[in-house]
Design an enzyme around this catalytic site. Structure first.
Site, PDB file in Angstrom:
ATOM      1  N   GLY A 198      16.562   8.784 -35.569  1.00 25.91           N
ATOM      2  CA  GLY A 198      16.226   9.542 -34.278  1.00 25.91           C
ATOM      3  C   GLY A 198      17.164   9.101 -33.103  1.00 25.91           C
ATOM      4  CB  ALA A 199      18.528   5.797 -32.194  1.00 27.39           C
ATOM      5  N   GLY A 257       0.917  -1.032  -0.054  1.00 26.32           N
ATOM      6  CA  GLY A 257      -0.026  -0.006   0.080  1.00 26.32           C
ATOM      7  C   GLY A 257       0.929   1.523   0.012  1.00 26.32           C
ATOM      8  N   GLY A 258       0.587   1.909   0.935  1.00 25.80           N
ATOM      9  CA  GLY A 258       1.278   3.453   1.046  1.00 25.80           C
ATOM     10  C   GLY A 258       2.758   3.222   1.284  1.00 25.80           C
TER      11      GLY A 258
END
Ligand code: HXC
Length: 510
Positions: free
Chosen positions: A406-407, A171-172
């Site tokens: 793009g790489a 949880g938290g």
């Protein structure tokens, strides 16, 4: 004047505090193969350096007769000590006290040392073993988490924050580690999840074990939540010590220098032949990294997650460097969503703590396909270039082989702000590979024309010379000289001053 009685009373409370949840709880902890909170702290720190704070703090909840069971320290051991003789703050949840759950009171203890760590500029380490928010306290426990998260975020980029998960983290309890710089888990002994197997079954009808849902292997290889997985608690804690040796104590200091007898001019004949002539043949970039760095020692981070990119720390001439490298041995080193996230976060970590970044590039491009596009490779891939450009630390790139499309741009190209860009004679720098280019430009041509076009393209682009003619590559170097060339570049850039334009903060694609 003190009487014997006052000392005795002190000893008595002290003993109760040190026993935490008591003998039975400790026995249960041991049976689960876990150490106690205090044993863990002893293992982590230099011997005899731990100073405990708030040992006698008591919770103040009265719900469910809680006031009848108040244990001094309230389930979290907090304080400071030394690692390699450097100050660190530490806190450890004690699972023997209400399952290590977070109360408003023990949250105050944690917040106190978070503030001390920030004010005094020293790393903070959390040893987690907790069932989450103390159920009996309701919103008071939630308010405790809110305040811890607040301080995690305020301290981010100022002092290193490290989290070890040594048992449950439910949880938290998950979100404070998630906000820190590094998460360490123990193989088959620790698990993290926002909701456990029972809730998962009720909501999604999936049947899954704790280990499969959120064990160390899952978070190290699938989710990318954990950065390191230790074989045992001790192994995990030793990794924390080692990681800290690469980091400064805060963002205003330098990382410690570790003198080395490894010659800065050491050449490596192995590197001359490591990269295969055939561009489609893989090789292991980690072998290259090890050949170059001090004492051939590379401390890899997130080794099992997105192995198509390699990140980690090493030293060059005694000084820490961060390394980002495409891995041709896995998926040809292609960039995908996970690799992008992994690299971008590491680049930002290095920049926070003023650690120069060395990039080794051999990348055919971004991974094509619906899966990647639909999950946002555009948004995730953009993080790498954003992180590199935003980083003002020295940035040095070595193109070992492919730098396509793009790489090429995102992997710290010259024009995107890299300080020194090297290429090996084997580098290929182009919009795309020869075959792909010819298939587009000569789609309707005959086979022999295509072959001629292929040869022409290879001549034009399958080398580093065009980029070097244009000044996009500063120097073409022989692989065997990589170590010395990099150290020279690091020396040349060590006083680099660069600042980003004044702004509140940028808007990084997330
Ligand atoms: C109070 C808790 C507790 C909790 C465990 N205990 N979790 N007490 N609050 N959150 C107590 C148990 O009652 C038990 O007490 C002792 O700790 C040991 O727990 P066991 O269940 O016997 O241990 P084990 O079998 O090892 O199981 C560990 C566990 C389980 C998986 C963590 O205890 C568990 O599921 N706990 C609840 C987890 C949870 O849902 N937490 C709330 C999350 S919500 P006795 O007296 O019997 O020894 C949350 C909200 C914050 O955290 C969100 C912020 C973003």
């Amino acid at each position: 004047m003190m009487t014997k009685n006052t000392f005795e009373k002190f000893e008595e409370i002290n003993k109760i505090a040190e026993l935490g949840g008591g003998e039975a709880g400790i026995e249960k902890q041991k049976k689960a193969g876990k150490q106690t909170a205090r044993e863990r702290i002893e293992m982590l720190l230099d011997a005899g350096t731990f100073v405990e704070i708030d040992k006698f703090v008591l919770h103040n909840s009265t719900n469910y007769n809680m006031d009848k069971n108040r244990i001094p320290g309230d389930g979290v051991v907090t304080g400071h000590g030394k690692i390699d003789n450097r100050l660190v703050y530490v806190y450890a949840y004690d699972f023997t006290v209400y399952g290590g759950s977070l109360s408003r009171t023990n949250a105050n203890k944690i917040v106190k040392i978070q503030k001390l760590s920030l004010k005094n500029g020293a790393p903070i380490i959390a040893l987690n073993d907790s069932g989450g928010a103390r159920i009996q306290e309701g919103v008071m426990a939630l308010s405790g988490y809110s305040e811890i998260f607040y301080h995690n975020i305020k301290a981010s980029g100022v002092v290193p924050q490290l989290s070890a998960i040594l048992g449950p983290c439910a949880g938290g309890a998950c979100y404070s580690p998630a906000l820190t710089d590094f998460i360490f888990m123990v193989k088959e002994k620790s698990y993290m999840f926002v909701t456990g197997p029972d809730v998962v079954k009720a909501v999604t009808h999936e049947e899954v074990s704790k280990e499969e849902l959120g064990g160390a292997a899952t978070h190290s290889s699938k989710s990318g939540v954990a950065h390191f997985m230790g074989e045992s608690e001790e192994d995990t804690l030793m990794m924390i010590r080692e990681l800290l040796s690469f980091l400064p104590s805060n963002n205003m200091e330098d990382a410690p220098i570790v003198p080395t007898s490894d010659d800065i001019r050491r050449e490596s004949e192995k590197l001359q032949t490591l990269i295969p002539q055939d561009p489609n043949m893989p090789y292991d970039i980690k072998e290259l990294i090890e050949e170059v760095v001090d004492d051939k020692y590379f401390f890899e981070v997130m080794g099992s997650f997105a192995p198509n990119i390699v990140i980690g720390f090493a030293r060059m001439g005694g000084k820490t460097v961060g390394i980002v490298a495409n891995q041709p041995a896995f998926l040809a080193g292609v960039l995908d969503i996970d690799a992008s996230d992994k690299a971008a976060r590491f680049i930002r970590l290095c920049d926070c703590f003023d650690i120069p970044i060395i990039t080794f590039e051999d990348v055919p491009g971004f991974l094509p396909g619906c899966d990647q596009e639909h999950h946002g490779i555009i948004r995730h891939g953009a993080k790498i270039v954003y992180a590199y450009v935003e980083a003002t630390v020295p940035k040095i790139t070595v193109i070992t082989r492919k730098a396509y499309g793009g790489a090429y741009i995102v992997m710290s190209s010259k024009e995107s702000g890299s300080d020194v860009n090297f290429a090996y004679p084997s580098a290929e720098i182009a919009v795309m590979g020869a075959q792909g280019a010819v298939n587009i430009l000569y789609r309707n041509s005959k086979d022999d024309e295509k072959q001629t076009a292929l040869d022409e393209y290879n001549e034009l682009f399958s080398n580093p010379y065009r980029a070097a003619e244009l000044g996009y590559i500063d120097e073409i170097i022989l692989p065997k000289d990589t170590r010395f060339k990099l150290i020279q570049a690091l020396e040349m850039t060590q006083n680099k001053t660069e600042t980003n334009p004044p702004k509140k903060h940028g808007n990084m694609p997330l």
